[in-house]
Design an enzyme around this catalytic site. Structure first.
Site, PDB file in Angstrom:
ATOM      1  N   ALA A   1      44.877  42.532  39.753  1.00 58.44           N
ATOM      2  CA  ALA A   1      44.237  42.075  38.510  1.00 58.44           C
ATOM      3  C   ALA A   1      42.990  41.242  38.802  1.00 58.44           C
ATOM      4  O   ALA A   1      42.243  41.547  39.719  1.00 58.44           O
ATOM      5  CB  ALA A   1      45.272  41.344  37.651  1.00 58.44           C
ATOM      6  N   CYS A   2      42.798  40.186  38.022  1.00 56.89           N
ATOM      7  CA  CYS A   2      41.540  39.423  38.146  1.00 56.89           C
ATOM      8  C   CYS A   2      41.391  38.763  39.516  1.00 56.89           C
ATOM      9  O   CYS A   2      40.294  38.367  39.896  1.00 56.89           O
ATOM     10  CB  CYS A   2      41.454  38.360  37.061  1.00 56.89           C
ATOM     11  SG  CYS A   2      41.318  39.071  35.423  1.00 56.89           S
ATOM     12  N   ALA A   3      42.479  38.612  40.257  1.00 56.06           N
ATOM     13  CA  ALA A   3      42.401  37.988  41.580  1.00 56.06           C
ATOM     14  C   ALA A   3      42.078  39.009  42.674  1.00 56.06           C
ATOM     15  O   ALA A   3      42.012  38.658  43.859  1.00 56.06           O
ATOM     16  CB  ALA A   3      43.713  37.281  41.901  1.00 56.06           C
TER      17      ALA A   3
ATOM     18  N   PHE B   1      41.701  34.272  39.892  1.00 60.60           N
ATOM     19  CA  PHE B   1      43.078  34.191  39.394  1.00 60.60           C
ATOM     20  C   PHE B   1      43.230  35.061  38.160  1.00 60.60           C
ATOM     21  O   PHE B   1      42.264  35.360  37.468  1.00 60.60           O
ATOM     22  CB  PHE B   1      43.444  32.735  39.086  1.00 60.60           C
ATOM     23  CG  PHE B   1      42.382  31.960  38.352  1.00 60.60           C
ATOM     24  CD1 PHE B   1      42.300  31.995  36.969  1.00 60.60           C
ATOM     25  CD2 PHE B   1      41.434  31.209  39.052  1.00 60.60           C
ATOM     26  CE1 PHE B   1      41.329  31.272  36.291  1.00 60.60           C
ATOM     27  CE2 PHE B   1      40.437  30.483  38.375  1.00 60.60           C
ATOM     28  CZ  PHE B   1      40.391  30.520  36.991  1.00 60.60           C
TER      29      PHE B   1
END
Ligand code: COA
Length: 374
Positions: free
Chosen positions: A155-157, A360
């Protein structure tokens, strides 16, 4: 272990941008149309009337003013409300790879390198063009890179996890130079009909080149990687149930369920301590005082969230130099966000200055990459 550095970064920004006001006009037209069409059922209480969105709310709640997208017209058409993308032939570069290639080529140029110098490609992002062949292998092919490539989704990490994979590969000698590429067409997974989140995301692609420090060109903007630290902790508060089993699942899922959805308040509350503790522990482990960190290139989801994380780590109100902001212009570009901040705001750091790239997001997942300008 070989000393490893980031020797180049790249950014692709789509040509079209949507302001909050433009987005809200389209959303509110959709709401008016819906409420008119369902007036009778709304009157009887069997359907709930939709509520209008507001540009003021969006800016105050998130800090976002605009977002880039691969197709503005489709997103703003109340009858469509998603980007429309030309279906490409199998022999053409896919759209996500094309965006990733533009960012990768810029990272290579900045590092004074060519595709053939790379022998590991990690495409690290939230949403994949397709299950296979991996975008990384396609990108490797069009870039003329050697070695191997694979896709990874945290994901965003994702970019932080990709950097750790690249650093490990280069430090252990399984690659001479590794690219971490994060193409994101977040507008494709965003539910533009959901008032709670229709404003959150935008599109972009980034790339970082990782090399042994002594092999990287001295004229490149080199950042030694002092350490990487990753963490994951299961949560359903950011979720997307899109997947290859959707066609088989009974009962079938609705669009709302196979697009991005979240419990924004809970995410805010739970991710802030997770990330600030990760950063403090990582810096402590490396013997670096938080106050000595010149820059935090944070994931860009919500301005207040970033300010709170930076405040908890630094112990004072962060300035734009401490924690630069790009989400006002780009919105949340998922894995690309922290790298965009790095790409745009690293030139002024002097040799010896320390900065932290921190990403994160869903999972939850978080990563801290501590860097020192060489
Ligand atoms: N326009 C106008 N009002 C809106 C609105 C919109 N588009 N969306 C929600 N509201 C209203 C709600 O109805 C609610 O009204 P009420 O107080 O009368 O009930 C009020 O605004 C607050 O809604 P809420 O959803 O609690 O907003 P928020 O302050 O939590 O902000 C986010 C929403 C999503 C911006 C914020 O929670 C956030 O960014 N969280 C972190 C999410 C994150 O980082 N996710 C990572 C994704 S990778």
């Amino acid at each position: 272990m070989t000393q490893v550095c980031i020797s180049g970064s790249g950014l692709f920004t789509p040509a079209q941008s949507i302001s909050n006001d433009e987005l809200v006009v389209a959303f509110n037209r959709y709401v008016e149309d819906f409420n008119r069409e369902h007036a009778e059922a709304i009157g009887q209480g069997s359907v709930q009337a939709l509520q209008a969105s507001s540009g003021d709310f969006i800016f105050k709640a998130s800090g976002i003013k605009a977002r880039y997208t691969v197709d503005k017209a489709g997103v703003l058409d109340p009858a469509v409300m998603r980007p429309r993308i030309r279906r490409r032939g199998d022999d053409e570069p896919s759209l996500m790879v094309e965006m990733g290639l533009a960012a990768a080529r810029q990272a290579l140029e900045r590092a004074g390198r060519q595709g053939a110098d790379v022998d590991a490609v990690f495409v690290a992002c939230s949403n994949m063009q397709r299950p296979y062949p991996a975008m990384a292998v396609e990108l490797q092919h069009f870039l003329g890179a050697r070695g191997f490539g694979y896709d990874m989704n945290v994901a965003c990490a994702s970019a932080a996890f990709g950097v750790q994979a690249a650093v490990d590969a280069v430090a252990r000698g399984s690659a001479r130079a590794a690219l971490v590429v994060s193409p994101e067409i977040c507008t494709g997974h965003l539910n533009f009909r959901n008032r709670d989140c229709h404003f959150i995301f935008g599109d972009a692609a980034t790339a970082l080149l990782v090399e042994p420090a002594d092999a990287a060109s001295a004229s490149a903007p080199r950042f030694e990687v002092l350490g990487t630290r990753l963490a994951t902790q299961f949560s359903n508060n950011i979720r997307n149930n899109f997947g290859f089993l959707n066609a088989s699942e009974q009962p079938a899922r609705t669009w709302d369920d196979i697009l991005f959805h979240q419990e924004g308040r809970k995410v805010f509350k739970e991710v802030v301590p997770l990330v600030s503790e990760l950063l403090l522990a990582h810096l402590g482990e490396l013997g670096i005082a938080p106050a000595a960190v010149r820059r935090f290139w944070l994931h860009q989801a919500n301005l207040s969230m970033n300010q709170l994380i930076a405040r908890r780590v630094l112990g004072h109100e962060p300035s734009l130099q401490d924690a630069p902001v790009i989400l006002d212009e780009y919105a949340n570009t998922s894995s690309a966000g922290s790298v965009i901040a790095f790409h745009k705001y690293h030139e002024d750091l002097a040799a010896g200055d320390v900065g932290v790239l921190c990403a994160f997001g869903a999972g939850y997942s978080a990563g801290s990459i501590v860097l020192r300008r060489m």
